[in-house]
Scaffold this active site. Structure first.
Site, PDB file in Angstrom:
ATOM      1  N   CYS A   2      32.160  -3.598  -2.413  1.00 49.22           N
ATOM      2  CA  CYS A   2      32.429  -4.798  -3.202  1.00 49.22           C
ATOM      3  C   CYS A   2      31.149  -5.433  -3.744  1.00 49.22           C
ATOM      4  CB  CYS A   2      33.136  -5.829  -2.343  1.00 49.22           C
ATOM      5  SG  CYS A   2      34.591  -5.203  -1.530  1.00 49.22           S
ATOM      6  N   ARG A  27      28.056   0.892  -7.121  1.00 51.73           N
ATOM      7  CA  ARG A  27      28.330   0.873  -5.690  1.00 51.73           C
ATOM      8  C   ARG A  27      29.705   1.455  -5.349  1.00 51.73           C
ATOM      9  NH1 ARG A  27      25.156  -3.565  -3.438  1.00 51.73           N
ATOM     10  NH2 ARG A  27      26.805  -3.965  -1.966  1.00 51.73           N
ATOM     11  N   TRP A  76      36.291  -2.947  -3.372  1.00 52.84           N
ATOM     12  CA  TRP A  76      36.496  -1.623  -2.776  1.00 52.84           C
ATOM     13  C   TRP A  76      37.474  -1.865  -1.638  1.00 52.84           C
ATOM     14  CZ3 TRP A  76      35.542   0.673   2.046  1.00 52.84           C
ATOM     15  CH2 TRP A  76      35.522   2.072   2.062  1.00 52.84           C
ATOM     16  N   ASN A 102      33.026 -10.536   0.073  1.00 57.50           N
ATOM     17  CA  ASN A 102      32.621  -9.203   0.566  1.00 57.50           C
ATOM     18  C   ASN A 102      32.625  -9.276   2.079  1.00 57.50           C
ATOM     19  OD1 ASN A 102      32.080  -8.512  -2.052  1.00 57.50           O
ATOM     20  ND2 ASN A 102      29.874  -8.277  -1.782  1.00 57.50           N
ATOM     21  N   GLY A 103      33.071  -8.195   2.731  1.00 61.93           N
ATOM     22  CA  GLY A 103      33.079  -8.181   4.195  1.00 61.93           C
ATOM     23  C   GLY A 103      34.489  -8.038   4.725  1.00 61.93           C
ATOM     24  N   GLU A 486      23.961  18.620   5.353  1.00 63.74           N
ATOM     25  CA  GLU A 486      23.820  17.851   4.116  1.00 63.74           C
ATOM     26  C   GLU A 486      24.430  18.605   2.933  1.00 63.74           C
ATOM     27  OE1 GLU A 486      23.329  14.939   3.406  1.00 63.74           O
ATOM     28  OE2 GLU A 486      22.668  14.886   1.332  1.00 63.74           O
ATOM     29  N   LYS A 490      27.369  16.976   0.689  1.00 65.82           N
ATOM     30  CA  LYS A 490      27.244  16.772  -0.769  1.00 65.82           C
ATOM     31  C   LYS A 490      28.441  17.382  -1.485  1.00 65.82           C
ATOM     32  CE  LYS A 490      25.112  14.276  -1.196  1.00 65.82           C
ATOM     33  NZ  LYS A 490      24.267  13.494  -0.368  1.00 65.82           N
ATOM     34  N   GLU A 493      31.661  15.375  -0.842  1.00 62.78           N
ATOM     35  CA  GLU A 493      31.652  14.044  -1.453  1.00 62.78           C
ATOM     36  C   GLU A 493      32.027  14.065  -2.920  1.00 62.78           C
ATOM     37  OE1 GLU A 493      27.565  12.712  -0.441  1.00 62.78           O
ATOM     38  OE2 GLU A 493      28.566  10.949   0.341  1.00 62.78           O
ATOM     39  N   HIS A 509      31.537  30.875  18.260  1.00 65.66           N
ATOM     40  CA  HIS A 509      32.255  30.091  19.269  1.00 65.66           C
ATOM     41  C   HIS A 509      33.492  29.407  18.678  1.00 65.66           C
ATOM     42  CE1 HIS A 509      29.119  30.878  22.151  1.00 65.66           C
ATOM     43  NE2 HIS A 509      28.224  30.543  21.241  1.00 65.66           N
ATOM     44  N   LYS A 608      28.488   3.096  -2.572  1.00 66.42           N
ATOM     45  CA  LYS A 608      27.052   3.337  -2.461  1.00 66.42           C
ATOM     46  C   LYS A 608      26.479   2.643  -1.236  1.00 66.42           C
ATOM     47  CE  LYS A 608      23.179   5.021  -3.903  1.00 66.42           C
ATOM     48  NZ  LYS A 608      23.017   6.441  -3.560  1.00 66.42           N
TER      49      LYS A 608
HETATM   50  O1  M6R Z   1      22.540   3.368   2.546  1.00 69.25           O
HETATM   51  P1  M6R Z   1      22.626   4.296   3.724  1.00 69.25           P
HETATM   52  O2  M6R Z   1      21.610   5.394   3.659  1.00 69.25           O
HETATM   53  O3  M6R Z   1      22.583   3.574   5.043  1.00 69.25           O
HETATM   54  O4  M6R Z   1      24.046   4.959   3.600  1.00 69.25           O
HETATM   55  C1  M6R Z   1      24.523   5.830   4.579  1.00 69.25           C
HETATM   56  C2  M6R Z   1      25.698   6.630   4.060  1.00 69.25           C
HETATM   57  O5  M6R Z   1      26.751   5.790   3.708  1.00 69.25           O
HETATM   58  C3  M6R Z   1      25.300   7.470   2.840  1.00 69.25           C
HETATM   59  O6  M6R Z   1      24.229   8.314   3.120  1.00 69.25           O
HETATM   60  C4  M6R Z   1      26.490   8.303   2.368  1.00 69.25           C
HETATM   61  O7  M6R Z   1      26.761   9.323   3.280  1.00 69.25           O
HETATM   62  C5  M6R Z   1      26.208   8.813   0.961  1.00 69.25           C
HETATM   63  N1  M6R Z   1      27.405   8.785   0.197  1.00 69.25           N
HETATM   64  C6  M6R Z   1      25.595  10.167   0.956  1.00 69.25           C
HETATM   65  O8  M6R Z   1      25.639  10.830  -0.245  1.00 69.25           O
END
Ligand code: M6R
Length: 613
Positions: A2, A27, A76, A102-103, A486, A490, A493, A509, A608
């Protein structure tokens, strides 16, 4: 996640609200809305989906530009589906209060029951709506709007950043915060609020970062800040050292691709002034612990989420390898619900691109309460985490717009290389020649990343070949194991393809049961300690007919009999390979998502900056 904006003054109001919200769009959000004070009443406009839908709704309301005070929000969804009713602003029962939030309000169900008994009727499924009714309820006992707001805030459990309008107070914009960021912007053309700096940069750089449990009563030419009891506080504004951010794709189709290509410069920036010559000591003046305390550390723990957690795992490997000190890595969301084992002889490192991730903020505060020194590695030196930290190690990756973290991850890795080498220097735990060799190689990395970025044909071919796959497995060992995690993250996501990263030795395993001729297996293997081991795990996968892809710096001919696709990276010492092996995986995810026509920069359901627990 948000975003909040608000303005009081004589400049065009709606233009600011929409422009400010557009600067927070990156965001991630699913609905948007604004409220303005107009002719003794509050007008609200809300739309599901992107900001353009709200813009269309506002066409024909140009007169509203002249309104004097207003608030805006992008939402959001947390409580209730993303639709127009649940979008903010929310208005109280008798339309006396409108607010954006927000929150998350944790006790909203109890409050809702109490207010329902009192006759308040709820429109939405959100936790936010209770705040509007609660303030209106408090207004029954007072004519002081600030007092009514503080009275309501005292009943809330959870996190909030709030922008509030009162129908009967057309001259004041109210704001308050607890565990969610909110800033007040000051200018000679009126005053502003925003949940993040980019929304304000075009208008002012003079800001006050509200602290938890502070309430701001903002007029066109003055600002009063009180604590939750109403005691006036003397808060001095500060100047944000940022230039207006050019949110511009610079000819790239997506921000993600632009940010991937920025990585050579990001590495140079992160090394700048810290490592200029292999023979000089690394300068990390930001780490405020004395050499003596760094030598006496008994334990290091690293706390982070998502991609930052993967950077933390590389950091663990480096510190353990270079100085032999035990390092624990924990997901912030796990850390906060177990016994906190931390003390003054431990160093706690928080890693976060945004510096606003709620779970990491809470975890670091818990470690601090136990006496641990808190070092934060972040891309946002103005963030809550950075402000809470004892030491701050900024990563200088520049503003990252794409929700999928790329350049900030690489810069986080660099920060860990610098820190681990600095610790090795202090502890004299590596031979001087080795240290020098490592520093020299660090300085060569930007060029090696450029070499990968200049030859992406094979990665594109691979993306075309594999974009219809339903699942992917990523395997690696040692320092590249976090890279496998990672790479899988990626891909998930931004393409929504199921992908899992495993330590290659774990395949047999369990996950090996998944392998057949439809399954792509991406193996990351570079010459070094575990090369032969990963190769042998890859052979086992090939024997189950899996479709084999390698990310490697090796010229070994054996690879050709195992892997159909070989994505080459330049040679480097195994210890530095994560900086290089990550890049083809970012590009593979990008090209697959792009080929599938996905919303690469703003993937569904993601934000974000995850400012709620
Ligand atoms: O802002 P931060 O690095 O604390 O965020 C952590 C995760 O939310 C962030 O890395 C998330 O996994 C991203 N979407 C990665 O691409």
């Amino acid at each position: 996640m948000c975003g909040i904006v608000g303005y009081i003054g004589k400049e065009p109001l709606i233009s600011f609200l929409l422009n400010g919200l557009s600067k927070l769009e990156y965001r991630g959000y699913d609905s948007a809305g604004i409220a303005i004070h107009k002719q003794d009443s509050i007008k609200v406009f809300k739309a599901q989906g992107k900001l353009d839908n709200l813009r269309s709704l506002l066409k024909g309301n140009e007169e509203d530009e002249k309104a004097f005070i207003g608030i805006g929000h992008i939402r959001w969804a947390t409580h209730g589906v993303p639709n127009e009713i649940n979008a903010h602003p929310h208005v109280s029962f008798e339309n006396k209060v409108a607010l954006v939030h927000n929150g998350i309000i944790e006790n909203y169900k109890e409050l809702k029951e109490e207010l329902t008994v009192k006759g308040f009727v709820f429109q939405s499924q959100t936790d936010t709506e209770v705040i509007a009714h609660l303030i209106e309820d408090c207004l029954k006992d007072t004519k002081d709007f600030g007092h009514a707001l503080r009275c309501a805030l005292k009943k809330l459990d959870g996190a909030y950043a709030l922008g509030v309008l009162f129908k009967e107070d057309p001259e004041t914009l109210y704001a308050a915060k607890k565990n969610a960021p909110l800033i007040v912007g000051l200018s000679d053309k009126g005053n502003y609020i925003a949940s993040d700096v980019p929304a304000l940069l075009e208008y002012t750089k003079k800001v006050i970062y509200l602290n938890d449990l502070e309430v701001a009563e903002i007029k066109e030419n003055s600002i009063k800040i009180t604590d939750i009891e109403g005691k006036i506080l003397n808060r001095k504004p500060e100047i944000i050292p940022w230039e207006p951010i050019s949110i511009n794709k610079m000819g790239y189709k997506h921000f993600m691709l632009k940010e991937i290509h920025e990585q050579p410069d990001v590495i140079r920036q992160t090394l700048f002034n810290r490592l200029t010559n292999q023979t000089d000591p690394i300068k990390l003046d930001e780490v405020k612990l004395t050499e003596e305390s760094l030598k006496n550390l008994k334990r290091i723990q690293i706390i982070a989420c998502g991609t930052s957690l993967h950077a933390a795992l590389v950091g663990k490997y480096l510190i353990e390898e270079f100085i032999g000190l035990p390092v624990d890595v924990e997901a912030s969301s796990e850390y906060i619900y177990k016994r906190v084992v931390s003390d003054k002889n431990s160093l706690t490192i928080g890693v976060s691109q945004s510096g606003e991730t709620a779970d990491t903020i809470t975890a670091l505060r818990l470690a601090k309460e136990k006496g641990s020194h808190i070092l934060v590695i972040t891309n946002r030196p103005d963030s809550t985490m950075a402000r809470d930290a004892d030491s701050l190690l900024p990563i200088n990756a520049g503003f990252e717009v794409s929700v999928a973290a790329t350049k900030s991850y690489t810069a986080q890795l660099l920060a860990f290389y610098l820190l681990a080498l600095k610790l090795a220097e202090i502890n004299k735990s590596l031979p001087a020649e080795k240290l020098e060799e490592y520093k020299k190689e660090l300085l060569h990395l930007p060029h090696k990343v450029e070499m990968i970025l200049n030859h992406t044909e094979e990665i594109k071919k691979c993306a075309i070949k594999f974009n219809s796959s339903k699942d992917f497995i990523f395997i690696a060992r040692g320092i590249n194991y976090p890279v496998a995690l990672e790479g899988a993250l990626k891909l998930k996501e931004i393409s929504y393809i199921n992908a899992t990263g495993y330590p290659a030795g774990e395949l047999k395993h369990g996950p090996i049961a998944m392998l057949d001729k439809t399954m792509p297996v991406v193996a990351i293997l570079v010459p070094g300690k575990v090369f032969e081991k990963v190769l042998s795990n890859s052979e086992e996968s090939k024997a189950r007919e899996a479709r084999m892809i390698a990310v490697t710096s090796s010229d070994d001919k054996k690879l050709e009999s195992v892997f159909k696709y070989i994505l080459k990276v330049p040679q480097t010492d195994e210890i530095f390979s994560p900086i290089l092996t990550t890049i083809p995986l970012q590009l593979l995810a990008y090209y697959i998502a792009e080929f599938l026509g996905k919303d690469v920069d703003q993937p569904r359901n993601l934000a974000k900056s995850v400012t709620v627990e």
